[in-house]
Design a protein around this motif. Structure first.
Motif, PDB file in Angstrom:
ATOM      1  N   VAL A  51      40.076  19.924  14.750  1.00 35.47           N
ATOM      2  CA  VAL A  51      38.746  20.393  14.341  1.00 35.47           C
ATOM      3  C   VAL A  51      37.692  19.869  15.322  1.00 35.47           C
ATOM      4  CG1 VAL A  51      36.979  20.249  12.545  1.00 35.47           C
ATOM      5  CG2 VAL A  51      39.379  20.605  11.912  1.00 35.47           C
ATOM      6  N   ALA A  52      37.807  18.583  15.693  1.00 38.82           N
ATOM      7  CA  ALA A  52      36.871  18.005  16.654  1.00 38.82           C
ATOM      8  C   ALA A  52      36.959  18.727  17.995  1.00 38.82           C
ATOM      9  CB  ALA A  52      37.158  16.516  16.829  1.00 38.82           C
ATOM     10  N   LEU A  53      38.174  19.060  18.421  1.00 45.35           N
ATOM     11  CA  LEU A  53      38.347  19.767  19.693  1.00 45.35           C
ATOM     12  C   LEU A  53      37.722  21.159  19.629  1.00 45.35           C
ATOM     13  CD1 LEU A  53      39.524  19.941  22.527  1.00 45.35           C
ATOM     14  CD2 LEU A  53      41.688  20.704  21.513  1.00 45.35           C
ATOM     15  N   ALA A  54      37.898  21.851  18.501  1.00 47.73           N
ATOM     16  CA  ALA A  54      37.309  23.188  18.360  1.00 47.73           C
ATOM     17  C   ALA A  54      35.783  23.124  18.431  1.00 47.73           C
ATOM     18  CB  ALA A  54      37.755  23.817  17.039  1.00 47.73           C
ATOM     19  N   LEU A  55      35.188  22.157  17.744  1.00 48.83           N
ATOM     20  CA  LEU A  55      33.737  22.005  17.782  1.00 48.83           C
ATOM     21  C   LEU A  55      33.256  21.636  19.184  1.00 48.83           C
ATOM     22  CD1 LEU A  55      33.150  20.094  14.415  1.00 48.83           C
ATOM     23  CD2 LEU A  55      32.552  22.476  14.924  1.00 48.83           C
ATOM     24  N   ALA A  56      33.974  20.712  19.832  1.00 50.54           N
ATOM     25  CA  ALA A  56      33.593  20.305  21.186  1.00 50.54           C
ATOM     26  C   ALA A  56      33.716  21.471  22.162  1.00 50.54           C
ATOM     27  CB  ALA A  56      34.477  19.140  21.645  1.00 50.54           C
ATOM     28  N   THR A  57      34.769  22.290  21.998  1.00 51.71           N
ATOM     29  CA  THR A  57      34.943  23.459  22.861  1.00 51.71           C
ATOM     30  C   THR A  57      33.793  24.438  22.685  1.00 51.71           C
ATOM     31  OG1 THR A  57      37.360  23.225  22.771  1.00 51.71           O
ATOM     32  CG2 THR A  57      36.474  25.370  23.450  1.00 51.71           C
ATOM     33  N   ALA A  58      33.403  24.669  21.422  1.00 52.41           N
ATOM     34  CA  ALA A  58      32.295  25.591  21.152  1.00 52.41           C
ATOM     35  C   ALA A  58      31.001  25.090  21.793  1.00 52.41           C
ATOM     36  CB  ALA A  58      32.116  25.755  19.646  1.00 52.41           C
ATOM     37  N   LEU A  59      30.721  23.804  21.667  1.00 55.01           N
ATOM     38  CA  LEU A  59      29.512  23.234  22.257  1.00 55.01           C
ATOM     39  C   LEU A  59      29.575  23.264  23.786  1.00 55.01           C
ATOM     40  CD1 LEU A  59      28.965  20.209  19.838  1.00 55.01           C
ATOM     41  CD2 LEU A  59      27.553  22.267  20.018  1.00 55.01           C
ATOM     42  N   HIS A  60      30.775  23.024  24.329  1.00 58.37           N
ATOM     43  CA  HIS A  60      30.947  23.050  25.784  1.00 58.37           C
ATOM     44  C   HIS A  60      30.693  24.459  26.331  1.00 58.37           C
ATOM     45  CE1 HIS A  60      32.553  21.835  29.687  1.00 58.37           C
ATOM     46  NE2 HIS A  60      33.280  22.937  29.683  1.00 58.37           N
ATOM     47  N   VAL A  61      31.273  25.454  25.692  1.00 56.49           N
ATOM     48  CA  VAL A  61      31.074  26.836  26.127  1.00 56.49           C
ATOM     49  C   VAL A  61      29.603  27.232  25.988  1.00 56.49           C
ATOM     50  CG1 VAL A  61      31.641  29.242  25.633  1.00 56.49           C
ATOM     51  CG2 VAL A  61      33.444  27.510  25.635  1.00 56.49           C
ATOM     52  N   ARG A  62      28.974  26.796  24.901  1.00 55.27           N
ATOM     53  CA  ARG A  62      27.546  27.076  24.723  1.00 55.27           C
ATOM     54  C   ARG A  62      26.731  26.490  25.881  1.00 55.27           C
ATOM     55  NH1 ARG A  62      23.108  24.430  22.690  1.00 55.27           N
ATOM     56  NH2 ARG A  62      21.530  25.750  21.679  1.00 55.27           N
ATOM     57  N   ALA A  82      38.263  16.120  23.447  1.00 56.91           N
ATOM     58  CA  ALA A  82      37.013  16.521  22.805  1.00 56.91           C
ATOM     59  C   ALA A  82      35.841  15.737  23.399  1.00 56.91           C
ATOM     60  CB  ALA A  82      37.098  16.302  21.294  1.00 56.91           C
ATOM     61  N   GLY A  83      36.056  14.442  23.621  1.00 59.22           N
ATOM     62  CA  GLY A  83      35.012  13.623  24.233  1.00 59.22           C
ATOM     63  C   GLY A  83      34.670  14.083  25.638  1.00 59.22           C
ATOM     64  N   LEU A  84      35.698  14.451  26.420  1.00 61.99           N
ATOM     65  CA  LEU A  84      35.452  14.941  27.780  1.00 61.99           C
ATOM     66  C   LEU A  84      34.622  16.224  27.768  1.00 61.99           C
ATOM     67  CD1 LEU A  84      38.944  14.382  29.454  1.00 61.99           C
ATOM     68  CD2 LEU A  84      36.834  13.183  30.002  1.00 61.99           C
ATOM     69  N   LEU A  85      34.961  17.135  26.863  1.00 64.59           N
ATOM     70  CA  LEU A  85      34.236  18.400  26.800  1.00 64.59           C
ATOM     71  C   LEU A  85      32.772  18.192  26.438  1.00 64.59           C
ATOM     72  CD1 LEU A  85      36.910  20.616  25.016  1.00 64.59           C
ATOM     73  CD2 LEU A  85      36.067  20.895  27.349  1.00 64.59           C
ATOM     74  N   LEU A  86      32.502  17.182  25.626  1.00 62.20           N
ATOM     75  CA  LEU A  86      31.138  16.928  25.185  1.00 62.20           C
ATOM     76  C   LEU A  86      30.323  16.132  26.202  1.00 62.20           C
ATOM     77  CD1 LEU A  86      31.703  16.050  21.413  1.00 62.20           C
ATOM     78  CD2 LEU A  86      30.616  18.114  22.327  1.00 62.20           C
ATOM     79  N   ALA A  87      30.959  15.207  26.901  1.00 65.78           N
ATOM     80  CA  ALA A  87      30.164  14.206  27.627  1.00 65.78           C
ATOM     81  C   ALA A  87      30.514  13.989  29.088  1.00 65.78           C
ATOM     82  CB  ALA A  87      30.291  12.854  26.890  1.00 65.78           C
ATOM     83  N   PHE A  88      31.578  14.605  29.606  1.00 67.54           N
ATOM     84  CA  PHE A  88      32.041  14.276  30.958  1.00 67.54           C
ATOM     85  C   PHE A  88      31.160  14.962  31.994  1.00 67.54           C
ATOM     86  CE2 PHE A  88      35.625  14.387  34.236  1.00 67.54           C
ATOM     87  CZ  PHE A  88      35.494  13.040  34.532  1.00 67.54           C
TER      88      PHE A  88
END
Length: 416
Positions: free
Chosen positions: A15-26, A138-144
């Motif tokens: 679930v965290a990965l899905a949310l992070a992916t959505a935010l990353h794509v956004r 998930a952390g990488l997608l959000l913050a890397f």
């Protein structure tokens, strides 16, 4: 004490990965893509674009003046950074010949994101099932931040990383597809030279088939490049361009080694033994000794990983060396650390490292994700010593992450 249902515990990282992916794509669509659409000079990508156009016209792609003339003719920029990649890299840029610089740069932006997905999938195949690795992804997608920097600069690290990681996953996986894996790593090494370190690692471990296939692939690609770039210009790269890398002379690149944001070990020695250009004799000697010592120690320590997760962490440790050993290690080069971040997190989750190691891991992760501009601004307001420490924080983080991967690579599975 409240117990967490097993179903929720299993689903939470996904679930965290899905949310992070959505935010990353956004972020890609709403923040980065508008920047790419406005960009006319295409940053680092221009070197690749004009190099393949020069080669296709029968000119020397390693002559920065020729690249600059092509850019002026198209009206995009006054000069172009020198091209200093192996000749077969040009084969991977043939698709750009019918496109303008802006068109190719925009297409490359999205292709780069796709290569990141491929690199991550290959890394997870190499690592094996691991909720901790999913949390780390998930952390990488959000913050890397190096990932965004790589996309905007139009750099070529991610296709190299995808090929390299896919090749390792194939050659080191349970099916041991060494021919396929060796060929992929060979292609990666002919796009950028640094994956050659992994071929040497195969030789040290006696993985002859994978190493030989990688070398044969390099030769075949060199032959296939001959219609585009003749033998004299190919020899020019290996005889004149490549040897300069060890002295910090990247074929006339006008960027100082001590630039804030260069995270390499030679950069440290360049500050201890300064020179007007490149590396001084003392800095070159110190860099050579340090680099050779680290590579030799790495090969000695990582000769016999016991299982797939140990192999993944060994690859992570060597990836860290691939970043800090060359003279230049810019922010975008840190994308090569994605397998190291995921593998070390998986090792922590599997108990290959003590729980206390989560502290150093989080420290390395936070430092790698720190925005470079913020560090630079803070350094500009600090004293000399503090500024130096801020400048080298990410170098320290790479070495710390590599050490964690190296330790994890030497551990046995709890099931063995």
């Amino acid at each position: 004490m409240v117990s967490i249902p097993p179903t929720f515990r299993r689903a939470a990282p996904w679930v965290a990965l899905a949310l992070a992916t959505a935010l990353h794509v956004r972020g890609l669509v709403t923040e980065d893509w508008p920047v790419v659409k406005r960009e006319r000079h295409a940053r680092d990508f221009a070197s690749y674009h004009y190099a393949v156009h020069a080669a296709a016209a029968g000119d020397d792609p390693y002559d920065a003046a020729i690249l600059g003339e092509l850019a002026k003719a198209e009206g995009t920029r006054k000069s172009v950074h020198p091209y200093f990649y192996p000749p077969p890299f040009l084969l991977t840029m043939l698709w750009a010949l019918p496109l303008t610089l802006s068109e190719a740069y925009r297409l490359w932006f999205w292709a780069d994101s796709a290569f990141f997905v491929g690199a991550v999938v290959a890394a997870l195949r190499l690592i094996g099932p691991s909720p901790a690795a999913i949390w780390a992804l998930a952390g990488l997608l959000l913050a890397f931040t190096p990932l965004r920097n790589n996309h905007l600069m139009g750099q070529a690290n991610l296709p190299v990383l995808a090929l390299m990681t896919a090749g390792l996953a194939a050659a080191e996986g349970p099916r041991r597809r060494e021919v396929f894996g060796g060929a992929l790593v060979g292609v990666a090494a002919m796009m950028k030279m640094s994956p050659g370190l992994l071929v040497a690692w195969w030789l040290v471990r006696g993985r002859w088939r994978a190493a030989i296939v990688a070398c044969v692939t390099a030769v075949l690609l060199t032959v296939l490049t001959l219609p585009l770039l003749g033998p004299a210009l190919q020899l020019h790269f290996y005889r004149d361009v490549l040897p300069g890398f060890g002295s910090g002379d990247y074929h006339g690149l006008k960027v100082p080694l001590t630039l804030f944001g260069n995270h390499s070990l030679p950069n440290l020695w360049a500050q201890v033994f300064p020179a007007k250009d490149g590396l001084s004799s003392a800095a070159r000697l110190a860099s050579s000794v340090t680099n050779l010592g680290l590579v030799a120690a790495g090969f000695a320590a990582l000769r016999a990983p016991k299982d797939g997760l140990a192999v993944a962490n060994a690859v992570g440790a060597l990836s860290c060396l691939m970043v800090v050993v060359p003279a230049y290690a810019y922010e975008h080069h840190l994308t090569f650390l994605v397998p190291a971040v995921l593998a070390s997190a998986a090792a922590l989750g599997a108990g290959r490292l003590p729980r206390l190691a989560w502290g150093p891991w989080l420290l390395a992760f936070v430092l790698l994700c720190a925005p470079l501009t913020a560090l630079k601004d803070q350094a500009g307001e600090s004293g000399e010593i503090t500024a130096f420490l801020l400048q080298e924080l990410k170098t320290f983080a790479v070495l710390l992450l590599g050490a964690l991967c190296g330790i994890a690579a030497r551990q046995k599975s709890s099931e063995s």
